[in-house]
Design a protein around this motif. Sequence first.
Motif, PDB file in Angstrom:
ATOM      1  N   UNK A   2     -58.308  -7.272  44.546  1.00 41.84           N
ATOM      2  CA  UNK A   2     -59.705  -7.529  44.233  1.00 41.84           C
ATOM      3  C   UNK A   2     -60.612  -7.001  45.342  1.00 41.84           C
ATOM      4  N   UNK A   3     -61.569  -6.171  44.994  1.00 39.41           N
ATOM      5  CA  UNK A   3     -62.516  -5.635  45.972  1.00 39.41           C
ATOM      6  C   UNK A   3     -63.914  -6.139  45.658  1.00 39.41           C
ATOM      7  N   UNK A   4     -64.628  -6.574  46.680  1.00 40.32           N
ATOM      8  CA  UNK A   4     -65.982  -7.073  46.499  1.00 40.32           C
ATOM      9  C   UNK A   4     -66.950  -5.889  46.468  1.00 40.32           C
ATOM     10  N   UNK A   5     -67.752  -5.775  45.416  1.00 40.17           N
ATOM     11  CA  UNK A   5     -68.658  -4.621  45.331  1.00 40.17           C
ATOM     12  C   UNK A   5     -69.792  -4.691  46.353  1.00 40.17           C
ATOM     13  N   UNK A   6     -70.206  -3.513  46.819  1.00 36.27           N
ATOM     14  CA  UNK A   6     -71.302  -3.403  47.782  1.00 36.27           C
ATOM     15  C   UNK A   6     -72.459  -2.686  47.094  1.00 36.27           C
ATOM     16  N   UNK A   7     -73.618  -3.360  47.033  1.00 35.18           N
ATOM     17  CA  UNK A   7     -74.766  -2.756  46.363  1.00 35.18           C
ATOM     18  C   UNK A   7     -75.712  -2.155  47.389  1.00 35.18           C
ATOM     19  N   UNK A   8     -76.282  -1.017  47.061  1.00 33.86           N
ATOM     20  CA  UNK A   8     -77.252  -0.395  47.947  1.00 33.86           C
ATOM     21  C   UNK A   8     -78.660  -0.713  47.451  1.00 33.86           C
ATOM     22  N   UNK A  12     -80.811  -0.930  52.787  1.00 34.50           N
ATOM     23  CA  UNK A  12     -79.885  -2.018  53.084  1.00 34.50           C
ATOM     24  C   UNK A  12     -78.729  -2.057  52.100  1.00 34.50           C
ATOM     25  N   UNK A  13     -77.678  -2.762  52.495  1.00 29.57           N
ATOM     26  CA  UNK A  13     -76.543  -2.996  51.604  1.00 29.57           C
ATOM     27  C   UNK A  13     -76.494  -4.490  51.304  1.00 29.57           C
ATOM     28  N   UNK A  14     -76.087  -4.834  50.090  1.00 30.71           N
ATOM     29  CA  UNK A  14     -76.011  -6.236  49.707  1.00 30.71           C
ATOM     30  C   UNK A  14     -74.620  -6.562  49.185  1.00 30.71           C
ATOM     31  N   UNK A  15     -74.065  -7.641  49.723  1.00 27.47           N
ATOM     32  CA  UNK A  15     -72.749  -8.102  49.284  1.00 27.47           C
ATOM     33  C   UNK A  15     -72.887  -9.557  48.847  1.00 27.47           C
ATOM     34  N   UNK A  42     -77.296   3.063  56.163  1.00 27.86           N
ATOM     35  CA  UNK A  42     -77.994   1.779  55.996  1.00 27.86           C
ATOM     36  C   UNK A  42     -78.261   1.164  57.363  1.00 27.86           C
ATOM     37  N   UNK A  43     -79.434   0.522  57.492  1.00 24.79           N
ATOM     38  CA  UNK A  43     -79.719  -0.142  58.762  1.00 24.79           C
ATOM     39  C   UNK A  43     -79.637  -1.669  58.647  1.00 24.79           C
ATOM     40  N   UNK A  44     -79.218  -2.147  57.483  1.00 19.80           N
ATOM     41  CA  UNK A  44     -79.101  -3.592  57.312  1.00 19.80           C
ATOM     42  C   UNK A  44     -78.026  -3.953  56.309  1.00 19.80           C
ATOM     43  N   UNK A  45     -77.394  -5.104  56.522  1.00 18.37           N
ATOM     44  CA  UNK A  45     -76.391  -5.610  55.575  1.00 18.37           C
ATOM     45  C   UNK A  45     -76.720  -7.074  55.285  1.00 18.37           C
ATOM     46  N   UNK A  46     -76.901  -7.392  53.995  1.00 17.90           N
ATOM     47  CA  UNK A  46     -77.132  -8.778  53.596  1.00 17.90           C
ATOM     48  C   UNK A  46     -75.861  -9.310  52.961  1.00 17.90           C
ATOM     49  N   UNK A  47     -75.387 -10.449  53.444  1.00 18.70           N
ATOM     50  CA  UNK A  47     -74.198 -11.058  52.848  1.00 18.70           C
ATOM     51  C   UNK A  47     -74.598 -12.411  52.273  1.00 18.70           C
ATOM     52  N   UNK A 110     -84.232 -10.128  53.770  1.00 15.62           N
ATOM     53  CA  UNK A 110     -84.818  -8.788  53.674  1.00 15.62           C
ATOM     54  C   UNK A 110     -85.957  -8.647  54.676  1.00 15.62           C
ATOM     55  N   UNK A 111     -86.794  -9.687  54.761  1.00 16.93           N
ATOM     56  CA  UNK A 111     -87.923  -9.655  55.689  1.00 16.93           C
ATOM     57  C   UNK A 111     -87.408  -9.505  57.126  1.00 16.93           C
ATOM     58  N   UNK A 112     -86.328 -10.214  57.435  1.00 16.65           N
ATOM     59  CA  UNK A 112     -85.740 -10.140  58.773  1.00 16.65           C
ATOM     60  C   UNK A 112     -85.221  -8.730  59.060  1.00 16.65           C
ATOM     61  N   UNK A 113     -84.581  -8.126  58.055  1.00 16.56           N
ATOM     62  CA  UNK A 113     -84.060  -6.762  58.223  1.00 16.56           C
ATOM     63  C   UNK A 113     -85.199  -5.772  58.430  1.00 16.56           C
ATOM     64  N   UNK A 114     -86.285  -5.958  57.655  1.00 15.04           N
ATOM     65  CA  UNK A 114     -87.419  -5.041  57.790  1.00 15.04           C
ATOM     66  C   UNK A 114     -88.036  -5.146  59.185  1.00 15.04           C
ATOM     67  N   UNK A 115     -88.121  -6.384  59.685  1.00 16.78           N
ATOM     68  CA  UNK A 115     -88.658  -6.594  61.028  1.00 16.78           C
ATOM     69  C   UNK A 115     -87.751  -5.928  62.073  1.00 16.78           C
ATOM     70  N   UNK A 116     -86.438  -6.072  61.893  1.00 17.50           N
ATOM     71  CA  UNK A 116     -85.480  -5.466  62.827  1.00 17.50           C
ATOM     72  C   UNK A 116     -85.595  -3.940  62.786  1.00 17.50           C
ATOM     73  N   UNK A 117     -85.764  -3.375  61.577  1.00 14.40           N
ATOM     74  CA  UNK A 117     -85.883  -1.925  61.430  1.00 14.40           C
ATOM     75  C   UNK A 117     -87.153  -1.435  62.119  1.00 14.40           C
ATOM     76  N   UNK A 118     -88.252  -2.199  61.974  1.00 11.45           N
ATOM     77  CA  UNK A 118     -89.523  -1.819  62.599  1.00 11.45           C
ATOM     78  C   UNK A 118     -89.368  -1.805  64.118  1.00 11.45           C
TER      79      UNK A 118
END
Lengths: 125, 125
Positions: A2-8, A12-15, A42-47, A110-118
């Motif tokens: 079983x593999x967990x899909x990764x969405x772009x 960012x990537x979302x799992x 990708x500069x962010x990963x959301x799990x 997402x907001x946290x990732x955007x702040x980190x990217x900025x």
Amino acid sequence: MYRIPILRMGRSLLVTIQVDMEDQTAMALQDDLAEQIAKTGANGVLIDISALEIVDSFVGRMLAAISGIGRILDATTVVVGMQPAVAITLVELGLSLDGVKTALNVSRGMALLEAAAADGDDLVE
Amino acid sequence: MYRIPILRMGRSLLVTIQVDMEDQTAMALQDDLAEQIAKTGANGVLIDISALEIVDSFVGRMLAAISGIGRILDATTVVVGMQPAVAITLVELGLSLDGVKTALNVSRGMALLEAAAADGDDLVE
């Protein structure tokens, strides 16, 4: 296996982790994420772990490992959606998820990732 | 019983289907989605099926049902990430997923939802 899909999603990537993971699935997720971060830039990963009712030391270590891999590949990892009971249990068990960023839900993550990217962009200038 | 988590992203909801669904899980997903659309006022639902290697008539009917429920509640449903082999099989089986919008991946699905929302706004004016 079983593999967990990764969405772009944008940069960012979302799992979404929905089931209790076996060792093999967790290892495959780490490999797949590292590959996808490198491939997509990708500069962010959301799990999202909102479906998990138990986070034991195995899952805790996996989240820390993913976070560490992301950091080396210049991507910020944010764990979102943790159930309140899970947070309580983690603290009671003394598992502090060192080095793992968390947010209440996907929107805040997402907001946290955007702040980190900025911040990252500022450094480049 | 296993429940599929529903993530909120801005004005849309995101569902990642990772495992073959039993009847109960599919029914629960329909109920949960209807409730979340009403509660959050979401105008779009993205359903990612990139992890599914088989989409049979049961899953096809479920996707059509969710799409229909969404439409009544004023939310556009987009199915994203379908594997090429799945698309081929669907056509061979004569399952055309009538009334179900599809997009190649999450990013394109989001773009489709935003376009639909913009059209909706125009109508209100």
